[in-house]
Motif scaffolding. Structure first.
Motif, PDB file in Angstrom:
ATOM      1  N   PRO A  13       0.802  -1.225   0.000  1.00 12.40           N
ATOM      2  CA  PRO A  13       0.000   0.000   0.000  1.00 12.40           C
ATOM      3  C   PRO A  13       0.837   1.278   0.000  1.00 12.40           C
ATOM      4  CG  PRO A  13      -0.982  -1.608   1.461  1.00 12.40           C
ATOM      5  CD  PRO A  13       0.325  -2.183   1.012  1.00 12.40           C
ATOM      6  N   GLY A  14       0.484   2.187  -0.910  1.00 13.42           N
ATOM      7  CA  GLY A  14       1.151   3.489  -0.952  1.00 13.42           C
ATOM      8  C   GLY A  14       2.466   3.498  -1.711  1.00 13.42           C
ATOM      9  N   GLN A  15       2.881   2.319  -2.233  1.00 10.31           N
ATOM     10  CA  GLN A  15       4.212   2.235  -2.865  1.00 10.31           C
ATOM     11  C   GLN A  15       4.162   2.130  -4.388  1.00 10.31           C
ATOM     12  OE1 GLN A  15       7.006   2.733  -1.221  1.00 10.31           O
ATOM     13  NE2 GLN A  15       5.794   3.000   0.661  1.00 10.31           N
ATOM     14  N   ARG A  16       2.994   2.296  -4.961  1.00 12.90           N
ATOM     15  CA  ARG A  16       2.887   2.082  -6.413  1.00 12.90           C
ATOM     16  C   ARG A  16       3.788   3.007  -7.221  1.00 12.90           C
ATOM     17  NH1 ARG A  16      -2.734   2.119  -9.652  1.00 12.90           N
ATOM     18  NH2 ARG A  16      -2.809   4.285  -8.949  1.00 12.90           N
ATOM     19  N   ASP A  17       3.741   4.284  -6.938  1.00 13.94           N
ATOM     20  CA  ASP A  17       4.540   5.225  -7.733  1.00 13.94           C
ATOM     21  C   ASP A  17       6.035   4.973  -7.539  1.00 13.94           C
ATOM     22  OD1 ASP A  17       2.317   6.328  -8.894  1.00 13.94           O
ATOM     23  OD2 ASP A  17       2.208   8.041  -7.516  1.00 13.94           O
ATOM     24  N   ALA A  18       6.415   4.617  -6.312  1.00 15.09           N
ATOM     25  CA  ALA A  18       7.838   4.326  -6.058  1.00 15.09           C
ATOM     26  C   ALA A  18       8.272   3.107  -6.866  1.00 15.09           C
ATOM     27  CB  ALA A  18       8.060   4.077  -4.564  1.00 15.09           C
ATOM     28  N   LEU A  19       7.419   2.079  -6.895  1.00  9.22           N
ATOM     29  CA  LEU A  19       7.772   0.883  -7.667  1.00  9.22           C
ATOM     30  C   LEU A  19       7.804   1.188  -9.163  1.00  9.22           C
ATOM     31  CD1 LEU A  19       8.457  -2.104  -7.777  1.00  9.22           C
ATOM     32  CD2 LEU A  19       5.987  -2.598  -7.796  1.00  9.22           C
ATOM     33  N   ALA A  20       6.836   1.978  -9.614  1.00  9.48           N
ATOM     34  CA  ALA A  20       6.807   2.327 -11.044  1.00  9.48           C
ATOM     35  C   ALA A  20       8.105   3.005 -11.451  1.00  9.48           C
ATOM     36  CB  ALA A  20       5.620   3.247 -11.328  1.00  9.48           C
ATOM     37  N   SER A  21       8.580   3.935 -10.626  1.00 13.44           N
ATOM     38  CA  SER A  21       9.793   4.651 -11.054  1.00 13.44           C
ATOM     39  C   SER A  21      11.017   3.737 -11.008  1.00 13.44           C
ATOM     40  CB  SER A  21       9.980   5.926 -10.233  1.00 13.44           C
ATOM     41  OG  SER A  21      10.471   5.637  -8.984  1.00 13.44           O
ATOM     42  N   ILE A  22      11.042   2.806 -10.047  1.00  9.98           N
ATOM     43  CA  ILE A  22      12.144   1.834 -10.016  1.00  9.98           C
ATOM     44  C   ILE A  22      12.132   1.000 -11.298  1.00  9.98           C
ATOM     45  CG2 ILE A  22      12.914  -0.312  -8.908  1.00  9.98           C
ATOM     46  CD1 ILE A  22      12.072   0.969  -6.222  1.00  9.98           C
ATOM     47  N   LEU A  23      10.937   0.523 -11.671  1.00 14.20           N
ATOM     48  CA  LEU A  23      10.830  -0.312 -12.883  1.00 14.20           C
ATOM     49  C   LEU A  23      11.220   0.486 -14.130  1.00 14.20           C
ATOM     50  CD1 LEU A  23       7.512  -2.255 -12.148  1.00 14.20           C
ATOM     51  CD2 LEU A  23       9.862  -3.103 -11.959  1.00 14.20           C
ATOM     52  N   CYS A  77      14.432  -5.810 -26.250  1.00  8.49           N
ATOM     53  CA  CYS A  77      13.154  -5.340 -25.707  1.00  8.49           C
ATOM     54  C   CYS A  77      12.489  -4.383 -26.698  1.00  8.49           C
ATOM     55  CB  CYS A  77      13.343  -4.633 -24.374  1.00  8.49           C
ATOM     56  SG  CYS A  77      11.763  -4.099 -23.652  1.00  8.49           S
ATOM     57  N   ILE A  78      11.347  -4.743 -27.185  1.00  6.40           N
ATOM     58  CA  ILE A  78      10.612  -3.915 -28.163  1.00  6.40           C
ATOM     59  C   ILE A  78       9.622  -3.002 -27.424  1.00  6.40           C
ATOM     60  CG2 ILE A  78       8.984  -4.014 -30.098  1.00  6.40           C
ATOM     61  CD1 ILE A  78      10.243  -6.815 -30.724  1.00  6.40           C
ATOM     62  N   ALA A  79       9.063  -3.534 -26.358  1.00  8.14           N
ATOM     63  CA  ALA A  79       8.126  -2.722 -25.562  1.00  8.14           C
ATOM     64  C   ALA A  79       8.160  -3.207 -24.116  1.00  8.14           C
ATOM     65  CB  ALA A  79       6.719  -2.839 -26.117  1.00  8.14           C
ATOM     66  N   TYR A  80       8.167  -2.234 -23.209  1.00  6.66           N
ATOM     67  CA  TYR A  80       8.057  -2.528 -21.774  1.00  6.66           C
ATOM     68  C   TYR A  80       7.270  -1.362 -21.199  1.00  6.66           C
ATOM     69  CZ  TYR A  80       9.301  -3.789 -16.983  1.00  6.66           C
ATOM     70  OH  TYR A  80       9.239  -4.170 -15.655  1.00  6.66           O
ATOM     71  N   VAL A  81       5.977  -1.567 -20.970  1.00  7.64           N
ATOM     72  CA  VAL A  81       5.090  -0.477 -20.571  1.00  7.64           C
ATOM     73  C   VAL A  81       4.658  -0.662 -19.114  1.00  7.64           C
ATOM     74  CG1 VAL A  81       2.868   0.671 -21.015  1.00  7.64           C
ATOM     75  CG2 VAL A  81       4.241  -0.209 -22.930  1.00  7.64           C
ATOM     76  N   VAL A  82       4.906   0.353 -18.314  1.00  6.14           N
ATOM     77  CA  VAL A  82       4.485   0.358 -16.908  1.00  6.14           C
ATOM     78  C   VAL A  82       3.231   1.214 -16.821  1.00  6.14           C
ATOM     79  CG1 VAL A  82       5.143   0.992 -14.548  1.00  6.14           C
ATOM     80  CG2 VAL A  82       6.886   0.123 -16.150  1.00  6.14           C
ATOM     81  N   ALA A  83       2.158   0.635 -16.316  1.00  3.79           N
ATOM     82  CA  ALA A  83       0.893   1.365 -16.292  1.00  3.79           C
ATOM     83  C   ALA A  83       0.176   1.198 -14.955  1.00  3.79           C
ATOM     84  CB  ALA A  83      -0.020   0.863 -17.421  1.00  3.79           C
ATOM     85  N   ARG A  84      -0.494   2.231 -14.530  1.00  2.14           N
ATOM     86  CA  ARG A  84      -1.316   2.159 -13.313  1.00  2.14           C
ATOM     87  C   ARG A  84      -2.676   1.562 -13.661  1.00  2.14           C
ATOM     88  NH1 ARG A  84       0.467   7.900 -11.269  1.00  2.14           N
ATOM     89  NH2 ARG A  84      -0.860   8.649 -12.979  1.00  2.14           N
ATOM     90  N   ASP A  85      -3.300   0.930 -12.686  1.00  2.00           N
ATOM     91  CA  ASP A  85      -4.691   0.509 -12.833  1.00  2.00           C
ATOM     92  C   ASP A  85      -5.527   1.624 -12.199  1.00  2.00           C
ATOM     93  OD1 ASP A  85      -7.277  -0.553 -12.268  1.00  2.00           O
ATOM     94  OD2 ASP A  85      -6.471  -2.588 -12.507  1.00  2.00           O
ATOM     95  N   PRO A  86      -6.308   2.345 -12.974  1.00  2.00           N
ATOM     96  CA  PRO A  86      -7.052   3.467 -12.411  1.00  2.00           C
ATOM     97  C   PRO A  86      -8.142   3.038 -11.432  1.00  2.00           C
ATOM     98  CG  PRO A  86      -7.652   3.146 -14.717  1.00  2.00           C
ATOM     99  CD  PRO A  86      -6.527   2.217 -14.436  1.00  2.00           C
ATOM    100  N   GLY A  87      -8.445   1.753 -11.422  1.00  2.00           N
ATOM    101  CA  GLY A  87      -9.498   1.253 -10.536  1.00  2.00           C
ATOM    102  C   GLY A  87      -8.965   0.671  -9.246  1.00  2.00           C
ATOM    103  N   ASP A  88      -7.639   0.611  -9.118  1.00  2.00           N
ATOM    104  CA  ASP A  88      -7.056  -0.002  -7.914  1.00  2.00           C
ATOM    105  C   ASP A  88      -5.724   0.677  -7.606  1.00  2.00           C
ATOM    106  OD1 ASP A  88      -5.728  -1.632  -6.036  1.00  2.00           O
ATOM    107  OD2 ASP A  88      -6.798  -3.425  -6.731  1.00  2.00           O
TER     108      ASP A  88
END
Lengths: 97, 97
Positions: free
Chosen positions: B12-22, B32-43
């Motif tokens: 909990p609360g660590q999504r943005d931190a994990l996204a930036s690490i990834l 690597c042709i594509a590696y997309v990091v995306a948030r789930d707007p519903g969760d």
């Protein structure tokens, strides 16, 4: 950005036909950054579609494009069901602007 | 081509931190042709990662890259679980060679 992940169950034996219809119809869609048609190697009737758009509006507008309308009409009979539909907010990564 | 779709539940609360690490760790991965990091707007605790590689071997090799190893080490404590892991065979589409 606006992302979509979809799992499509094809009518049996129609996966490759549906894949080529989808690939035909989606080649030139304004605002489309990625539209990937992929097979599920574990299930002969499943396609996964992963998409990235500049925004939701450009995705919505694409549904009115003649080529997309044509693909929807030709592809609909080959679709048994939409088993997963996820909307995402792409933050960045390889392959994105 | 080799594709992956993953749903990661963050602590909990660590999504943005994990996204930036990834995003940091995955900028330069051969094959690597594509590696997309995306948030789930519903969760608020879910990230979706969608990937396309030239082949499974290049993906496997990427796991040994120093930057990826570092991202895995830094990111692991922020991951509560991997809720979905799908392997696909990308056939083509926008954003692919």
């Amino acid at each position: 950005m606006h992302g979509l992940i979809g799992k499509i169950r094809c009518t049996p034996g129609q996966r490759d036909a549906l894949a080529s219809i989808l690939l035909d119809g989606t080649a030139a869609m304004p605002g489309c950054i990625a539209y990937v048609v992929a097979r599920d190697p574990g299930d002969d009737d499943v396609l996964w579609i992963t998409e990235v758009w500049t925004d939701a509006a450009s995705h919505q507008a694409s549904l009115s494009l003649p080529a997309v309308q044509d693909a929807i009409a030709r592809g609909r009979p080959l679709i048994a069901g939409f088993e997963q539909h996820v909307v995402t907010e792409p933050l960045g990564g390889v392959g994105l602007p």
